[in-house]
Design a protein around this motif. Structure first.
Motif, mmCIF file in Angstrom:
data_model
loop_
_atom_site.group_PDB
_atom_site.id
_atom_site.type_symbol
_atom_site.label_atom_id
_atom_site.label_comp_id
_atom_site.label_asym_id
_atom_site.label_seq_id
_atom_site.Cartn_x
_atom_site.Cartn_y
_atom_site.Cartn_z
ATOM 1 N N GLU A 148 0.821 -1.205 0.000
ATOM 2 C CA GLU A 148 0.000 0.000 0.000
ATOM 3 C C GLU A 148 0.860 1.261 0.000
ATOM 4 O O GLU A 148 0.344 2.367 -0.084
ATOM 5 C CB GLU A 148 -0.918 -0.009 1.233
ATOM 6 N N GLU A 149 2.166 1.113 0.119
ATOM 7 C CA GLU A 149 3.092 2.239 0.184
ATOM 8 C C GLU A 149 3.028 3.030 -1.118
ATOM 9 O O GLU A 149 3.070 2.473 -2.208
ATOM 10 C CB GLU A 149 4.509 1.703 0.407
ATOM 11 N N LYS A 150 2.929 4.364 -0.997
ATOM 12 C CA LYS A 150 2.862 5.224 -2.165
ATOM 13 C C LYS A 150 4.187 5.947 -2.336
ATOM 14 O O LYS A 150 4.867 6.248 -1.372
ATOM 15 C CB LYS A 150 1.735 6.240 -2.015
ATOM 16 N N THR A 151 4.509 6.226 -3.590
ATOM 17 C CA THR A 151 5.730 6.952 -3.901
ATOM 18 C C THR A 151 5.363 8.395 -4.201
ATOM 19 O O THR A 151 4.539 8.660 -5.078
ATOM 20 C CB THR A 151 6.436 6.323 -5.113
ATOM 21 N N GLY A 152 5.984 9.326 -3.491
ATOM 22 C CA GLY A 152 5.706 10.741 -3.696
ATOM 23 C C GLY A 152 6.758 11.390 -4.577
ATOM 24 O O GLY A 152 7.724 10.752 -5.014
ATOM 25 N N TYR A 153 6.572 12.705 -4.819
ATOM 26 C CA TYR A 153 7.498 13.436 -5.659
ATOM 27 C C TYR A 153 8.900 13.453 -5.068
ATOM 28 O O TYR A 153 9.893 13.289 -5.772
ATOM 29 C CB TYR A 153 7.019 14.880 -5.868
ATOM 30 N N PHE A 154 8.984 13.668 -3.759
ATOM 31 C CA PHE A 154 10.299 13.722 -3.119
ATOM 32 C C PHE A 154 10.991 12.362 -3.173
ATOM 33 O O PHE A 154 12.210 12.279 -3.296
ATOM 34 C CB PHE A 154 10.184 14.228 -1.673
ATOM 35 N N ASP A 155 10.192 11.286 -3.077
ATOM 36 C CA ASP A 155 10.769 9.942 -3.190
ATOM 37 C C ASP A 155 11.388 9.737 -4.580
ATOM 38 O O ASP A 155 12.440 9.124 -4.715
ATOM 39 C CB ASP A 155 9.712 8.870 -2.937
ATOM 40 N N LEU A 156 10.715 10.267 -5.603
ATOM 41 C CA LEU A 156 11.241 10.159 -6.967
ATOM 42 C C LEU A 156 12.556 10.924 -7.109
ATOM 43 O O LEU A 156 13.521 10.432 -7.687
ATOM 44 C CB LEU A 156 10.232 10.695 -7.981
ATOM 45 N N VAL A 157 12.584 12.139 -6.556
ATOM 46 C CA VAL A 157 13.800 12.948 -6.655
ATOM 47 C C VAL A 157 14.934 12.285 -5.896
ATOM 48 O O VAL A 157 16.074 12.218 -6.362
ATOM 49 C CB VAL A 157 13.535 14.387 -6.156
ATOM 50 N N LYS A 158 14.636 11.747 -4.683
ATOM 51 C CA LYS A 158 15.668 11.073 -3.889
ATOM 52 C C LYS A 158 16.173 9.817 -4.594
ATOM 53 O O LYS A 158 17.349 9.486 -4.517
ATOM 54 C CB LYS A 158 15.122 10.694 -2.499
ATOM 55 N N SER A 159 15.277 9.141 -5.302
ATOM 56 C CA SER A 159 15.681 7.888 -5.963
ATOM 57 C C SER A 159 16.669 8.147 -7.097
ATOM 58 O O SER A 159 17.402 7.243 -7.489
ATOM 59 C CB SER A 159 14.459 7.131 -6.469
ATOM 60 N N LEU A 160 16.716 9.373 -7.617
ATOM 61 C CA LEU A 160 17.673 9.682 -8.685
ATOM 62 C C LEU A 160 19.116 9.618 -8.201
ATOM 63 O O LEU A 160 20.042 9.541 -8.994
ATOM 64 C CB LEU A 160 17.380 11.055 -9.291
ATOM 65 N N LYS A 161 19.311 9.656 -6.863
ATOM 66 C CA LYS A 161 20.661 9.529 -6.313
ATOM 67 C C LYS A 161 21.151 8.078 -6.388
ATOM 68 O O LYS A 161 22.350 7.828 -6.348
ATOM 69 C CB LYS A 161 20.697 10.019 -4.859
ATOM 70 N N PRO A 169 22.465 5.006 -8.059
ATOM 71 C CA PRO A 169 23.160 4.875 -9.352
ATOM 72 C C PRO A 169 22.405 4.014 -10.370
ATOM 73 O O PRO A 169 22.420 4.309 -11.568
ATOM 74 C CB PRO A 169 24.502 4.234 -9.000
ATOM 75 N N GLU A 170 21.745 2.964 -9.907
ATOM 76 C CA GLU A 170 21.021 2.097 -10.844
ATOM 77 C C GLU A 170 19.835 2.829 -11.457
ATOM 78 O O GLU A 170 19.586 2.729 -12.665
ATOM 79 C CB GLU A 170 20.550 0.826 -10.139
ATOM 80 N N ILE A 171 19.097 3.564 -10.637
ATOM 81 C CA ILE A 171 17.945 4.311 -11.144
ATOM 82 C C ILE A 171 18.416 5.431 -12.052
ATOM 83 O O ILE A 171 17.844 5.668 -13.124
ATOM 84 C CB ILE A 171 17.086 4.843 -9.977
ATOM 85 N N ASN A 172 19.477 6.113 -11.642
ATOM 86 C CA ASN A 172 20.011 7.206 -12.451
ATOM 87 C C ASN A 172 20.458 6.692 -13.820
ATOM 88 O O ASN A 172 20.190 7.301 -14.849
ATOM 89 C CB ASN A 172 21.172 7.893 -11.716
ATOM 90 N N ARG A 173 21.110 5.542 -13.846
ATOM 91 C CA ARG A 173 21.559 4.937 -15.101
ATOM 92 C C ARG A 173 20.355 4.569 -15.967
ATOM 93 O O ARG A 173 20.351 4.815 -17.178
ATOM 94 C CB ARG A 173 22.405 3.695 -14.802
ATOM 95 N N ALA A 174 19.306 4.031 -15.335
ATOM 96 C CA ALA A 174 18.112 3.639 -16.086
ATOM 97 C C ALA A 174 17.410 4.859 -16.670
ATOM 98 O O ALA A 174 16.965 4.833 -17.828
ATOM 99 C CB ALA A 174 17.159 2.858 -15.191
ATOM 100 N N VAL A 175 17.327 5.945 -15.904
ATOM 101 C CA VAL A 175 16.690 7.164 -16.396
ATOM 102 C C VAL A 175 17.502 7.742 -17.556
ATOM 103 O O VAL A 175 16.948 8.192 -18.555
ATOM 104 C CB VAL A 175 16.519 8.194 -15.251
ATOM 105 N N THR A 176 18.825 7.710 -17.428
ATOM 106 C CA THR A 176 19.691 8.213 -18.500
ATOM 107 C C THR A 176 19.498 7.394 -19.770
ATOM 108 O O THR A 176 19.394 7.943 -20.873
ATOM 109 C CB THR A 176 21.170 8.180 -18.058
ATOM 110 N N ILE A 177 19.440 6.077 -19.632
ATOM 111 C CA ILE A 177 19.221 5.200 -20.796
ATOM 112 C C ILE A 177 17.864 5.499 -21.420
ATOM 113 O O ILE A 177 17.733 5.596 -22.643
ATOM 114 C CB ILE A 177 19.326 3.712 -20.385
#
Length: 187
Positions: A122-135, A137-145
């Protein structure tokens, strides 16, 4: 002194002797190609078991009718377009560089494996969670790709297009482009 030969008599074989020679040649060929012949017979046996030989026999027996039906079926616009699309798809597949595609497919596979392991909560992801997740490396690499992929999809590919079919959308865009060029609004 010897006399000159003026007449040459051909050696003629009787029909029985010629038949014996021919049978011997066939027998030698059979012995020489025994393995290939045995495999061919095995294939024919499998085709007989599956009913393929009966199908082919009927197909060749009614060849003109079958060909007529096939030509009439291919004459329909939707089937013609299907063949064109199939040929275009095959041509496009031939252009794909598999060496470049393999790492991308492996990444997609790893992503699918992660999603399969994910337990839905039931856990929701907020805007700040998205911004924090960019730190991460795996997520950052995936977003870059993903961004590079989107840039590639946004590229102008018209010079590479092989379709010669002029669609209404294409004609409308060409008319708009010409109008913009006349008015000096296009760079």
């Amino acid at each position: 002194m010897a006399k000159a030969i003026k007449k040459v008599h051909k050696l003629t074989l009787s029909e029985e002797e010629q038949r014996t020679i021919d049978l011997r040649e066939v027998e030698d060929a059979l012995v020489k190609n025994k393995e290939a012949i045995m495999q061919t017979l095995e294939i024919m046996n499998h085709m007989q078991d599956k009913g393929i030989l009966s199908l082919l026999n009927g197909l060749f027996g009614q060849g003109d009718k079958v060909l007529d039906i096939a030509v009439k079926a291919m004459d329909k616009p939707e089937n013609t377009n299907t063949m064109k699309n199939l040929l275009l798809l095959l041509g496009t597949l031939g252009m794909i560089n598999v060496r470049q595609l393999e790492p991308f497919l492996l990444k997609i596979d790893a992503g699918i494996a992660r999603v399969a392991e994910y337990k839905d909560t039931e856990e929701k992801t907020g805007y700040f969670d998205l911004v924090k997740s960019l730190k991460d490396p795996e997520i950052n690499r995936a977003v870059t790709i993903l961004m590079q992929f989107l840039k590639g999809m946004g590229q102008d590919t018209e010079p590479y297009e092989k379709t010669t079919q002029d669609t209404p959308e294409k004609r409308t865009n060409q008319t708009k482009d010409k109008t913009l060029e006349k008015n000096g609004q296009r760079s």
